[in-house]
Design a protein around this motif. Structure first.
Motif, short mmCIF file in Angstrom:
data_model
loop_
_atom_site.label_atom_id
_atom_site.label_comp_id
_atom_site.label_asym_id
_atom_site.label_seq_id
_atom_site.Cartn_x
_atom_site.Cartn_y
_atom_site.Cartn_z
N GLU A 231 -36.35 -33.21 -101.21
CA GLU A 231 -36.23 -33.03 -99.81
C GLU A 231 -36.83 -34.17 -99.10
O GLU A 231 -37.64 -34.78 -99.54
N SER B 95 -34.60 -20.43 -107.58
CA SER B 95 -35.71 -19.99 -106.45
C SER B 95 -35.86 -18.85 -106.47
O SER B 95 -35.29 -17.67 -106.84
N SER C 73 -25.92 -28.48 -100.67
CA SER C 73 -27.42 -28.84 -100.98
C SER C 73 -28.36 -28.35 -99.88
O SER C 73 -29.43 -27.79 -100.14
N GLU D 260 -28.60 -25.66 -98.25
CA GLU D 260 -29.11 -24.12 -98.23
C GLU D 260 -30.45 -24.24 -99.19
O GLU D 260 -31.05 -23.02 -99.14
N TRP D 261 -30.55 -25.12 -99.99
CA TRP D 261 -31.68 -25.16 -100.73
C TRP D 261 -33.05 -25.86 -100.38
O TRP D 261 -34.07 -25.72 -100.73
N TYR D 262 -33.06 -25.97 -99.06
CA TYR D 262 -34.23 -26.70 -98.29
C TYR D 262 -35.21 -25.87 -98.10
O TYR D 262 -35.14 -24.62 -97.69
N ALA E 41 -36.80 -25.07 -105.20
CA ALA E 41 -36.10 -24.51 -106.14
C ALA E 41 -36.41 -25.33 -107.56
O ALA E 41 -36.62 -26.59 -107.46
N LEU F 176 -29.43 -23.66 -110.66
CA LEU F 176 -30.50 -23.81 -109.62
C LEU F 176 -31.14 -22.20 -109.44
O LEU F 176 -30.42 -21.31 -109.16
N LYS G 94 -36.64 -23.98 -100.29
CA LYS G 94 -36.59 -22.75 -101.49
C LYS G 94 -37.48 -23.14 -102.59
O LYS G 94 -37.54 -22.36 -103.43
N THR H 38 -28.08 -19.94 -108.25
CA THR H 38 -26.68 -20.37 -108.34
C THR H 38 -26.32 -21.24 -109.49
O THR H 38 -27.20 -21.96 -110.03
N LEU I 241 -33.38 -33.06 -107.51
CA LEU I 241 -33.29 -32.31 -106.38
C LEU I 241 -34.43 -32.46 -105.57
O LEU I 241 -35.58 -32.30 -106.01
#
Length: 412
Positions: free
Chosen positions: A312, A367, A342, A344-346, A350, A365, A348, A372, A310
């Motif tokens: 960014e 954070s 994916s 939505e996890w920016y 996580a 996942l 965060k 989730t 995962l």
């Protein structure tokens, strides 16, 4: 016990007409008319959750659970849909996700942490077949069948081994045997020790040598008392905090052409491959530069080691699955979560904690804002978000999961 938001499939015991192709019983006969051997063979094919529900039908059905011949029939079933033992922050839950029924359940037999009347903390660290391996705070190990509650305390390690840094805990099993492998030491000085249920003892410690063509980075082991973990910036950070303690020994084992290979994540986030057969190890090249933000884990699927990452990039988050090409010594992407899921996890920060089973990857996942659970099917390239687990109206948060087959015949 079923939990809220379950989508379990119920099996009906009503008699149906013979022309109905999916009938369990027909007007021409009944399960009660079968001899004991055939009766138990029929029951052995039922999903484990269904069998336990139907075992309340009558005394004959209930007695099958304790029958040695029934357990033998169960052992001949090639595979069962996996259950996932969920690990909560408190390490004190007994919740599983039943993939056969797509539902959350409580275990009838709580794991060792909930049964022990002692001050020893205990957490799951590995799983294989129908068994889960727990590690006590003392460094000793317990083997447990989570379906039946049967367990075995393994002989303690010697003091010298317990004082070495532990990198990996892996487990492999068959119908009646199991093996646990521990990888110790600071890179590049690694060794391993294994426990074989056939012998009932820990074997002698064996040193691992670095392969000649392994152009690994230099290591700094100046402070053996510091606990290291991989930060979101990809740097090695000293700390006594870790979000998912049950995954600090995240590792997998494969068997290729008769060679057993253990893979684990080093403190700097690289993948280390330890060949137990040839007694050597090598370090794989990095997937991303050290300054990139990412969370990483290793899994085993269909006999192969895969990496889930995962990261960014350009104001977006990306979750991808990678496979290493041994011939070219390079990584190749084999799956990617859809951007709509994916993104939505920016931002965060996580963590991902993953487990592979057959052709699927179960991903937790976490954070501070979101939690989730997602299944990636490598065969269909589908990414499926699982329903939330609710207890008394509260959504449960789990840090990680361990996959096992619900087998009442699994021997400890």
């Amino acid at each position: 016990m079923e939990l809220n938001n379950s989508q379990s499939k119920r099996t009906s015991l009503k008699r149906k007409s013979p022309e109905n192709g999916d009938c369990l019983l027909s007007n021409s006969g009944s399960l009660d008319d079968l001899n004991e051997d055939l009766f138990e063979r029929v029951l052995s094919w039922l999903p484990t959750s269904t069998f336990f529900r139907l075992s309340t039908v009558c005394k004959r059905w209930k007695s099958a659970a304790d029958s040695a011949s029934f357990k033998l029939a169960c052992s001949q079933i090639p595979s069962r849909d996996p259950w996932f033992l969920m690990v909560a922050p408190s390490l004190s839950q007994s919740i599983i996700f039943d993939s056969a029924e797509s539902s959350w359940k409580r275990l009838n037999h709580p794991p060792p942490p909930l049964q022990e009347d002692s001050n020893q903390s205990c957490m799951p660290v590995a799983a294989s077949g129908g068994l889960i391996c727990y590690r006590q705070s003392s460094g000793n190990f317990i083997l447990c069948n989570p379906v039946t509650g049967c367990r075995r305390y393994l002989p303690p390690l010697n003091l010298a081994q317990q004082n070495q840094p532990l990198n990996a805990v892996v487990m492999s099993s068959s119908v009646s045997t199991y093996k646990i492998v521990l990888v110790f030491g600071e890179l590049p000085f690694l060794s391993f020790i294994s426990y074989d249920s056939n012998n009932g003892c820990w074997e002698d410690e064996t040193a691992l040598r670095r392969t000649v063509d392994d152009n690994s980075m230099e290591y700094d082991s100046s402070d053996d008392n510091v606990v290291y973990f991989l930060s979101k910036a990809g740097n090695v950070v000293a700390s006594n905090m870790q979000r998912s303690p049950s995954k600090q020994f995240s590792s997998v084992i494969t068997n290729k052409d008769g060679e057993e290979i253990v893979y684990f994540l080093s403190s700097s986030g690289t993948v280390v491959a330890c060949n137990l057969t040839s007694k050597c190890f090598s370090e794989y090249p990095r997937l991303l530069p050290a300054f990139c933000e990412y969370s990483i884990d290793v899994v085993e699927c269909n006999g192969e080691m895969l990496v889930i990452l995962l990261s960014e990039f350009l104001e977006s988050a990306s979750l991808r699955v990678w496979k290493f090409d041994e011939a070219n010594r390079s990584w190749h992407q084999i799956a990617a979560m859809p951007a709509a899921m994916s993104h939505e996890w920016y931002g965060k920060k996580a963590d991902i904690n993953c487990v592979g089973v057959k052709g699927q990857i179960f991903i937790c996942l976490n954070s501070p804002e979101l939690c989730t659970y997602v299944v990636c099917d490598l065969r269909t390239k589908e990414w499926i978000e699982l329903p939330k687990c609710c207890i008394k109206g509260q959504v449960m948060e789990f840090m990680s999961a361990f996959s096992f087959e619900p087998r009442i015949e699994a021997f400890v």
